[in-house]
Design a protein around this motif. Structure first.
Motif, PDB file in Angstrom:
ATOM      1  N   UNK A 152      34.340  94.646  -6.311  1.00  0.00           N
ATOM      2  CA  UNK A 152      33.074  94.972  -6.979  1.00  0.00           C
ATOM      3  C   UNK A 152      33.070  96.396  -7.513  1.00  0.00           C
ATOM      4  N   UNK A 153      33.861  97.274  -6.917  1.00  0.00           N
ATOM      5  CA  UNK A 153      33.973  98.655  -7.405  1.00  0.00           C
ATOM      6  C   UNK A 153      35.171  98.820  -8.351  1.00  0.00           C
ATOM      7  N   UNK A 154      35.828  97.730  -8.676  1.00  0.00           N
ATOM      8  CA  UNK A 154      37.061  97.768  -9.479  1.00  0.00           C
ATOM      9  C   UNK A 154      38.073  98.732  -8.859  1.00  0.00           C
ATOM     10  N   UNK A 162      29.123  92.636  11.670  1.00  0.00           N
ATOM     11  CA  UNK A 162      28.606  91.540  10.842  1.00  0.00           C
ATOM     12  C   UNK A 162      29.703  90.532  10.480  1.00  0.00           C
ATOM     13  N   UNK A 222      36.075  91.970  -1.229  1.00  0.00           N
ATOM     14  CA  UNK A 222      34.939  91.791  -2.137  1.00  0.00           C
ATOM     15  C   UNK A 222      34.345  93.134  -2.551  1.00  0.00           C
ATOM     16  N   UNK A 223      34.260  94.063  -1.598  1.00  0.00           N
ATOM     17  CA  UNK A 223      33.699  95.382  -1.921  1.00  0.00           C
ATOM     18  C   UNK A 223      34.633  96.128  -2.876  1.00  0.00           C
ATOM     19  N   UNK A 226      27.384 105.653   7.091  1.00  0.00           N
ATOM     20  CA  UNK A 226      27.272 105.054   5.755  1.00  0.00           C
ATOM     21  C   UNK A 226      26.383 105.908   4.867  1.00  0.00           C
ATOM     22  N   UNK A 227      25.270 106.359   5.421  1.00  0.00           N
ATOM     23  CA  UNK A 227      24.330 107.148   4.630  1.00  0.00           C
ATOM     24  C   UNK A 227      24.956 108.443   4.139  1.00  0.00           C
ATOM     25  N   UNK A 228      25.936 108.955   4.881  1.00  0.00           N
ATOM     26  CA  UNK A 228      26.511 110.264   4.547  1.00  0.00           C
ATOM     27  C   UNK A 228      27.778 110.168   3.701  1.00  0.00           C
ATOM     28  N   UNK A 229      28.317 108.961   3.546  1.00  0.00           N
ATOM     29  CA  UNK A 229      29.649 108.840   2.959  1.00  0.00           C
ATOM     30  C   UNK A 229      29.616 108.635   1.444  1.00  0.00           C
ATOM     31  N   UNK A 230      30.578 109.257   0.775  1.00  0.00           N
ATOM     32  CA  UNK A 230      30.696 109.067  -0.676  1.00  0.00           C
ATOM     33  C   UNK A 230      31.420 107.769  -1.006  1.00  0.00           C
ATOM     34  N   UNK A 265      32.550 103.572   0.251  1.00  0.00           N
ATOM     35  CA  UNK A 265      32.044 102.463   1.079  1.00  0.00           C
ATOM     36  C   UNK A 265      32.662 102.479   2.480  1.00  0.00           C
TER      37      UNK A 265
END
Lengths: 272, 272
Positions: free
Chosen positions: A228-230, A98, A224-225, A86-90, A92
């Motif tokens: 939220x990013x359209x 979870x 949802x993600x 996640x930290x490395x990805x451009x 989502x």
């Protein structure tokens, strides 16, 4: 990369197709690209640093294919590699742990959940943490099931061997010291291969125990993600591609039992 | 606006505090701003265009307070206004209907769900659509419960009047033509006020019916959306503020039954 770009779905093998199927049903306008790292499955017994390295390779592979969002449809990869990639990805990245935990919490009236998963997922403790984050008073009992992914991947779902294996793993979650009421009231399938053994799990668990997986709640998170990013697709003409590393024929055979004729032809991929 | 900006939480009254409580537990590092439109509650009986107009005002109010994400912790507002306000908002807006539907699907073994909600939510059909999107074969029976929000808002949870009202509304979902087995196996609290009557619902529903709400899965959606935008707070020193339109004293009194001493002093707000 835009709203019409595909959603990437990654698994160590065919298991993630259970998540892909739910995604395609709930988000029918979306294009998808599936990648199963068949050549190196199962991931479950591998050390964490290897799972992280393989997952990283897969994320790079999806990045070259213009994906707008990637689903780690593999509990082992989610449990051990989600934070790192996640930290490395451009774009989502959505994992399945979870969402799975939230589904189990919704299901469990007695707040007592059994999680069946791979050795790697159990060892990571990711499900225990995720459930406790949601409900600190919920009991979680884990059971590693190392034989089940190979059983699914070799096309043995529905055989007596599969039923025996599931029974052996699930029995300890159901009775403890001769107690008649099942110890858990919810059995969470903490590996995306296991819904392919749902009949076996349901039969062994019996009517008092609900068998849940992460597919529905993962699709909720994806929707949802994207919203939220359209980045929700307009649903014009979605396309679907499926790739596998390693033997494409065997992958196709098992995959068709999940998707039937709706599965596109499986293409070969290489991860480096 | 950045990772340390607050999450906005909106409801027509005190009901959304049940969602706020879950958000604060699951996302303990996040700052929050709650707004209850107490002066104009209940939203349930209002026409859709009025609910949209009020929700729009609330979203503008949150925009001036630098919120990074807004939760419509009101089923009536989600059902009738989410699409409209999402299109207009610079920040992500999360509703409670899809998360609630996902929780109900996870819970229902027999794929038969009863939804209790306000008149407006029932009339919109939003829950029927959301559940059918997730599982086209799932039965959904709706029951409007117009007396329940006023009962909660007037501090009457726990009284015989509350129990009688819940029994009257829930009874038709439990038996049909003398059938002994409950018609539904899951009762979805489709209004964020109703978890304040959870004891009443659980008692009336009996042991064969699971009572679920949208709080856990809504918090899941919020976490995933924030993570995807790299907007999760680092958890340094979260701050919390609670605002209400209309009579702050009555709001505070009911709110304290939910949050106890942990609720910050309620401040007055005006929506225009």
């Amino acid at each position: 990369m835009g709203a019409s770009s595909p959603i990437g779905v990654f698994d160590s093998g065919v298991g993630g197709l259970t998540v892909l199927k739910e995604l395609r049903r709930q988000l029918a306008g979306e294009s998808t690209i599936y990648l199963g790292d068949e050549a190196r499955m199962p991931y479950g017994p591998r050390p964490a640093d290897e799972v992280i390295a393989f997952t990283r390779q897969a994320m790079r592979w999806f990045a070259t294919r213009d994906c707008k969002l990637i689903v780690l449809a593999c509990n082992t990869a989610t449990a051990q590699a989600l934070e790192a990639v996640r930290d490395e990805s451009a774009v989502p990245i959505i994992g399945v742990v979870r969402p799975g935990a939230a589904a189990a919490i919704a299901s469990s009236a007695r707040r007592s959940i059994g999680v069946v998963a791979t050795v790697g997922t159990v060892r990571s403790g990711a499900y225990v943490r995720a459930v406790r984050d949601l409900d600190p008073l919920c009991d979680v009992t884990q059971q590693a099931c190392p034989r089940l992914v190979p059983i699914v991947e070799s096309g043995k779902a529905g055989t007596p061997e599969a039923l025996d294996a599931v029974r052996e793993y699930v029995a300890p979650l159901l009775s403890e010291g001769g107690v008649v009421t099942p110890v858990v009231d919810t059995l969470l399938l903490g590996c995306t291969h296991y819904p392919l053994l749902r009949e076996e799990f349901t039969k062994v668990a019996g009517p008092g125990v609900r068998v849940v997986d992460s597919a529905t709640t993962t699709a909720l998170a994806v929707r949802e993600v994207l919203a939220s990013h359209r980045l929700l697709a307009d649903g014009a003409t979605p396309t679907h591609r499926v790739f596998a590393t390693g033997p494409v024929e065997r992958f196709s055979e098992v995959a068709r039992t999940i998707f039937g004729e709706k599965l596109p032809e499986v293409e070969a991929a290489a991860l480096t």
